[in-house]
Every structure is written in structure tokens, then in C-alpha cells.
Design a protein around this motif. Structure first.
Motif, mmCIF file in Angstrom:
data_model
loop_
_atom_site.group_PDB
_atom_site.id
_atom_site.type_symbol
_atom_site.label_atom_id
_atom_site.label_comp_id
_atom_site.label_asym_id
_atom_site.label_seq_id
_atom_site.Cartn_x
_atom_site.Cartn_y
_atom_site.Cartn_z
ATOM 1 N N ALA A 257 0.837 -1.195 0.000
ATOM 2 C CA ALA A 257 0.000 0.000 0.000
ATOM 3 C C ALA A 257 0.875 1.249 0.000
ATOM 4 O O ALA A 257 1.932 1.275 0.614
ATOM 5 N N GLU A 258 0.424 2.262 -0.707
ATOM 6 C CA GLU A 258 1.121 3.539 -0.705
ATOM 7 C C GLU A 258 1.004 4.152 0.689
ATOM 8 O O GLU A 258 -0.064 4.100 1.302
ATOM 9 N N PRO A 259 2.067 4.721 1.199
ATOM 10 C CA PRO A 259 1.978 5.341 2.519
ATOM 11 C C PRO A 259 1.056 6.555 2.479
ATOM 12 O O PRO A 259 0.990 7.257 1.463
ATOM 13 N N THR A 260 0.352 6.781 3.576
ATOM 14 C CA THR A 260 -0.521 7.949 3.664
ATOM 15 C C THR A 260 0.333 9.197 3.796
ATOM 16 O O THR A 260 1.533 9.124 4.080
ATOM 17 N N ALA A 261 -0.285 10.350 3.634
ATOM 18 C CA ALA A 261 0.432 11.619 3.776
ATOM 19 C C ALA A 261 1.016 11.729 5.180
ATOM 20 O O ALA A 261 2.158 12.170 5.352
ATOM 21 N N GLN A 262 0.257 11.316 6.175
ATOM 22 C CA GLN A 262 0.743 11.385 7.552
ATOM 23 C C GLN A 262 1.956 10.469 7.748
ATOM 24 O O GLN A 262 2.925 10.852 8.399
ATOM 25 N N GLU A 263 1.920 9.279 7.175
ATOM 26 C CA GLU A 263 3.052 8.357 7.281
ATOM 27 C C GLU A 263 4.291 8.920 6.591
ATOM 28 O O GLU A 263 5.410 8.768 7.078
ATOM 29 N N ARG A 264 4.094 9.591 5.452
ATOM 30 C CA ARG A 264 5.229 10.199 4.742
ATOM 31 C C ARG A 264 5.859 11.314 5.580
ATOM 32 O O ARG A 264 7.075 11.420 5.670
ATOM 33 N N VAL A 265 5.006 12.135 6.203
ATOM 34 C CA VAL A 265 5.522 13.220 7.046
ATOM 35 C C VAL A 265 6.283 12.644 8.231
ATOM 36 O O VAL A 265 7.396 13.075 8.544
ATOM 37 N N GLN A 266 5.706 11.646 8.893
ATOM 38 C CA GLN A 266 6.365 11.048 10.053
ATOM 39 C C GLN A 266 7.704 10.418 9.669
ATOM 40 O O GLN A 266 8.694 10.558 10.383
ATOM 41 N N ALA A 267 7.746 9.738 8.532
ATOM 42 C CA ALA A 267 8.990 9.109 8.084
ATOM 43 C C ALA A 267 10.050 10.171 7.795
ATOM 44 O O ALA A 267 11.218 10.017 8.164
ATOM 45 N N LYS A 268 9.660 11.247 7.144
ATOM 46 C CA LYS A 268 10.608 12.319 6.816
ATOM 47 C C LYS A 268 11.089 13.013 8.092
ATOM 48 O O LYS A 268 12.260 13.383 8.198
ATOM 49 N N GLU A 269 10.190 13.192 9.065
ATOM 50 C CA GLU A 269 10.592 13.785 10.349
ATOM 51 C C GLU A 269 11.628 12.907 11.043
ATOM 52 O O GLU A 269 12.627 13.410 11.567
ATOM 53 N N LEU A 270 11.393 11.604 11.049
ATOM 54 C CA LEU A 270 12.351 10.689 11.675
ATOM 55 C C LEU A 270 13.682 10.671 10.934
ATOM 56 O O LEU A 270 14.746 10.617 11.536
ATOM 57 N N GLN A 271 13.609 10.720 9.617
ATOM 58 C CA GLN A 271 14.814 10.671 8.797
ATOM 59 C C GLN A 271 15.676 11.922 8.974
ATOM 60 O O GLN A 271 16.892 11.840 9.044
#
Length: 106
Positions: free
Chosen positions: A54-68
Motif C-alpha cells: 500500500a502507498e503510505p498515507t500523507a501522515q506516514e510520509r511526514v512522520q517518516a521524513k521527520e524521523l529521517q
């Protein structure tokens, strides 16, 4: 032994015993001898039939980028503040992430 489920491409691994072979026959299942692959959901499938992740949701993308990047909302505010001293590269990253996050806050 691998047993293919009815009406799907899901494959289960069963112990190869006389009892399980009798179940396969009694239940009208199929012993599968071809190649398998593991889907993103952790299930085994007939090779070529696993569902796409599944494509990550917008919230998941933001959280991943914040962690990265470590650019949480509070840090982004500091980086994007006037005269912050942050490099242009970090400011661009923070602005990109803030743009994504702003949409979620609306």
C-alpha cells in the motif's frame, strides 16, 4: 507441503502428513508445488500474485521524513525563523516538510 486456498492465490504451508493429505482431498484443496512469494501482509502467495504494498498515507510520509531528518514541527519553526542561521539546504528541507504537514493540519 504447500496448500493453495480456494478462490484465492494464498498458499499455506502444512506439515506433510497422511492426515493433512486426507484433509486436502476431503476439502477439495490443491497441493501447490510451484514457486511462492511473501506479500507485504506477510502471507504466502502463488508467485506473481502477491498484492502490491500500500502507498503510505500523507501522515506516514511526514512522520517518516521527520524521523529521517530530525525536523519535527518545533525544529522546523526554529529553522524557518528569520535569522535562524540554518543552511539553505536545511531550510529547503524544513519548508518542504512544513508544506506537507500544513495540509494535514487543515
Amino acid at each position: 507441503m504447500f496448500v493453495k486456498c480456494k478462490n484465492s492465490y494464498i498458499v499455506n504451508e502444512w506439515e506433510d502428513t497422511a492426515r493433512n493429505r486426507a484433509r486436502v482431498q476431503a476439502w477439495g484443496l490443491e497441493v501447490y508445488t510451484g514457486e511462492t512469494e511473501t506479500g507485504a501482509d506477510g502471507l504466502l502467495y502463488v508467485k506473481g500474485h502477491a498484492p502490491a504494498p500500500a502507498e503510505p498515507t500523507a501522515q506516514e510520509r511526514v512522520q517518516a521524513k521527520e524521523l529521517q531528518t530530525g525536523l519535527t514541527r518545533a525544529v522546523r519553526e526554529l529553522v524557518l525563523a528569520e535569522n535562524s542561521g540554518a543552511s539553505d539546504y536545511v531550510k529547503e528541507l524544513a519548508q518542504e516538510l512544513e508544506t506537507w504537514a500544513a495540509v494535514l493540519r487543515e
